[in-house]
Scaffold this motif. Sequence first.
Motif, mmCIF file in Angstrom:
data_model
loop_
_atom_site.group_PDB
_atom_site.id
_atom_site.type_symbol
_atom_site.label_atom_id
_atom_site.label_comp_id
_atom_site.label_asym_id
_atom_site.label_seq_id
_atom_site.Cartn_x
_atom_site.Cartn_y
_atom_site.Cartn_z
ATOM 1 N N CYS A 33 5.555 78.580 34.080
ATOM 2 C CA CYS A 33 5.699 78.617 35.097
ATOM 3 C C CYS A 33 5.344 77.075 35.957
ATOM 4 O O CYS A 33 5.910 77.536 37.196
ATOM 5 N N MET A 34 4.674 77.458 35.554
ATOM 6 C CA MET A 34 3.537 75.953 36.937
ATOM 7 C C MET A 34 4.469 74.371 36.012
ATOM 8 O O MET A 34 4.182 73.619 36.717
ATOM 9 N N SER A 35 5.262 74.389 35.311
ATOM 10 C CA SER A 35 6.288 73.816 35.407
ATOM 11 C C SER A 35 6.760 72.898 35.944
ATOM 12 O O SER A 35 7.455 72.268 36.627
ATOM 13 N N CYS A 36 7.335 74.336 36.687
ATOM 14 C CA CYS A 36 8.504 74.267 38.092
ATOM 15 C C CYS A 36 8.144 74.667 39.888
ATOM 16 O O CYS A 36 9.124 74.114 40.461
ATOM 17 N N HIS A 37 6.932 75.281 39.264
ATOM 18 C CA HIS A 37 6.104 75.823 40.988
ATOM 19 C C HIS A 37 4.702 75.184 40.276
ATOM 20 O O HIS A 37 3.817 75.411 39.501
ATOM 21 N N GLY A 38 4.933 74.879 42.244
ATOM 22 C CA GLY A 38 3.231 74.850 42.472
ATOM 23 C C GLY A 38 2.538 75.646 43.048
ATOM 24 O O GLY A 38 3.125 76.403 43.753
ATOM 25 N N VAL A 39 1.392 75.648 42.994
ATOM 26 C CA VAL A 39 0.665 77.075 44.056
ATOM 27 C C VAL A 39 1.164 76.812 45.224
ATOM 28 O O VAL A 39 1.711 77.455 46.248
ATOM 29 N N ASP A 40 0.432 75.648 46.186
ATOM 30 C CA ASP A 40 1.231 75.278 47.104
ATOM 31 C C ASP A 40 1.585 73.551 47.103
ATOM 32 O O ASP A 40 1.786 73.169 48.713
ATOM 33 N N LYS A 41 2.482 72.719 46.161
ATOM 34 C CA LYS A 41 3.446 72.295 46.782
ATOM 35 C C LYS A 41 4.738 72.912 45.720
ATOM 36 O O LYS A 41 4.976 72.983 44.643
ATOM 37 N N LYS A 42 6.176 72.096 46.191
ATOM 38 C CA LYS A 42 7.749 72.179 45.446
ATOM 39 C C LYS A 42 7.555 70.870 44.082
ATOM 40 O O LYS A 42 6.731 69.892 44.346
ATOM 41 N N ILE A 43 7.491 71.737 43.485
ATOM 42 C CA ILE A 43 7.534 70.746 42.256
ATOM 43 C C ILE A 43 9.519 70.801 42.006
ATOM 44 O O ILE A 43 10.052 69.954 42.612
ATOM 45 N N VAL A 44 9.771 71.391 41.082
ATOM 46 C CA VAL A 44 11.505 71.477 40.693
ATOM 47 C C VAL A 44 11.836 72.679 41.682
ATOM 48 O O VAL A 44 12.122 73.667 42.721
ATOM 49 N N GLY A 45 11.263 74.051 41.913
ATOM 50 C CA GLY A 45 11.021 74.935 42.209
ATOM 51 C C GLY A 45 10.700 75.275 43.202
ATOM 52 O O GLY A 45 9.350 74.732 44.000
ATOM 53 N N PRO A 46 10.811 76.175 44.195
ATOM 54 C CA PRO A 46 9.372 76.614 45.768
ATOM 55 C C PRO A 46 8.312 76.804 45.761
ATOM 56 O O PRO A 46 8.164 76.973 44.529
ATOM 57 N N ALA A 47 7.411 76.324 46.015
ATOM 58 C CA ALA A 47 5.720 76.480 45.919
ATOM 59 C C ALA A 47 5.446 78.050 45.629
ATOM 60 O O ALA A 47 5.916 78.811 46.358
ATOM 61 N N PHE A 48 4.738 78.480 44.875
ATOM 62 C CA PHE A 48 4.178 80.297 45.505
ATOM 63 C C PHE A 48 4.400 80.531 46.186
ATOM 64 O O PHE A 48 4.473 81.498 46.765
ATOM 65 N N LYS A 49 3.268 80.028 47.168
ATOM 66 C CA LYS A 49 2.653 80.068 48.852
ATOM 67 C C LYS A 49 3.970 79.950 49.241
ATOM 68 O O LYS A 49 3.668 81.255 50.419
ATOM 69 N N GLU A 50 5.117 79.608 49.213
ATOM 70 C CA GLU A 50 6.359 79.531 49.831
ATOM 71 C C GLU A 50 7.222 80.832 49.613
ATOM 72 O O GLU A 50 7.834 81.718 50.379
ATOM 73 N N VAL A 51 6.858 81.309 48.766
ATOM 74 C CA VAL A 51 7.725 82.563 47.474
ATOM 75 C C VAL A 51 6.951 83.664 48.395
ATOM 76 O O VAL A 51 7.407 85.030 48.856
ATOM 77 N N ALA A 52 5.564 83.706 48.619
ATOM 78 C CA ALA A 52 4.948 84.844 49.481
ATOM 79 C C ALA A 52 5.445 84.363 50.706
ATOM 80 O O ALA A 52 5.087 85.661 50.712
ATOM 81 N N ALA A 53 5.727 83.681 51.225
ATOM 82 C CA ALA A 53 5.885 83.813 52.960
ATOM 83 C C ALA A 53 7.054 84.999 52.975
ATOM 84 O O ALA A 53 7.182 84.671 54.126
ATOM 85 N N LYS A 54 8.067 83.841 51.774
ATOM 86 C CA LYS A 54 9.590 84.771 52.426
ATOM 87 C C LYS A 54 9.589 85.901 52.454
ATOM 88 O O LYS A 54 10.016 86.300 52.608
ATOM 89 N N TYR A 55 8.595 85.858 51.101
ATOM 90 C CA TYR A 55 8.697 88.110 50.847
ATOM 91 C C TYR A 55 7.337 88.294 51.465
ATOM 92 O O TYR A 55 7.457 90.154 51.516
ATOM 93 N N LYS A 56 7.115 88.100 52.491
ATOM 94 C CA LYS A 56 5.222 88.768 53.462
ATOM 95 C C LYS A 56 6.426 90.106 53.870
ATOM 96 O O LYS A 56 7.931 89.796 54.582
ATOM 97 N N GLY A 57 5.683 91.363 53.650
ATOM 98 C CA GLY A 57 6.419 92.455 54.196
ATOM 99 C C GLY A 57 7.458 93.445 53.245
ATOM 100 O O GLY A 57 8.175 94.375 53.703
ATOM 101 N N ASP A 58 8.153 92.413 52.025
ATOM 102 C CA ASP A 58 9.593 93.094 51.649
ATOM 103 C C ASP A 58 8.790 93.708 50.630
ATOM 104 O O ASP A 58 8.728 93.010 49.382
ATOM 105 N N ALA A 59 9.375 95.518 50.845
ATOM 106 C CA ALA A 59 9.009 95.832 49.467
ATOM 107 C C ALA A 59 9.268 95.919 48.240
ATOM 108 O O ALA A 59 8.638 96.969 47.221
ATOM 109 N N GLY A 60 10.933 95.551 48.430
ATOM 110 C CA GLY A 60 11.511 95.197 47.394
ATOM 111 C C GLY A 60 11.369 94.080 46.229
ATOM 112 O O GLY A 60 11.828 94.029 45.365
ATOM 113 N N ALA A 61 10.599 93.078 47.208
ATOM 114 C CA ALA A 61 10.087 92.040 46.258
ATOM 115 C C ALA A 61 9.552 91.365 45.171
ATOM 116 O O ALA A 61 9.873 91.370 44.053
#
Length: 104
Positions: A33-61
């Motif tokens: 997973c870390m080949s394309c995603h950084g914890v706090d920086k975009k590589i190829v895909g979004p940073a994991f922290k961006e994913v967490a922020a986007k889906y915060k409060g989303d029960a189905g995420a």
Amino acid sequence: MMNKLVITAAAAAILAMSGVASADQALAQKNACMSCHGVDKKIVGPAFKEVAAKYKGDAGAQARLVEKVKTGGKGVWGQVPMPPSPQVKPEDANKIIAWVLSLK
């Protein structure tokens, strides 16, 4: 004595939580997973922290993102598609996504 016990319990809880995060991050690394995603920086895909922020409060995420790990996806974060990763065990995908969604 009571204060010392409370402080010790709090320290143990913090260490346990950080150990889980480290174990789940290691699981993300093991499954590439870390080949394309950084914890706090975009590589190829979004940073994991961006994913967490986007889906915060989303029960189905959790379920949707676990499915996306398995089947891949495109268009949510831009034009570069996320390839499917059917080799990731469902229980590993659940742990990784739970860790990602817990990031702040």
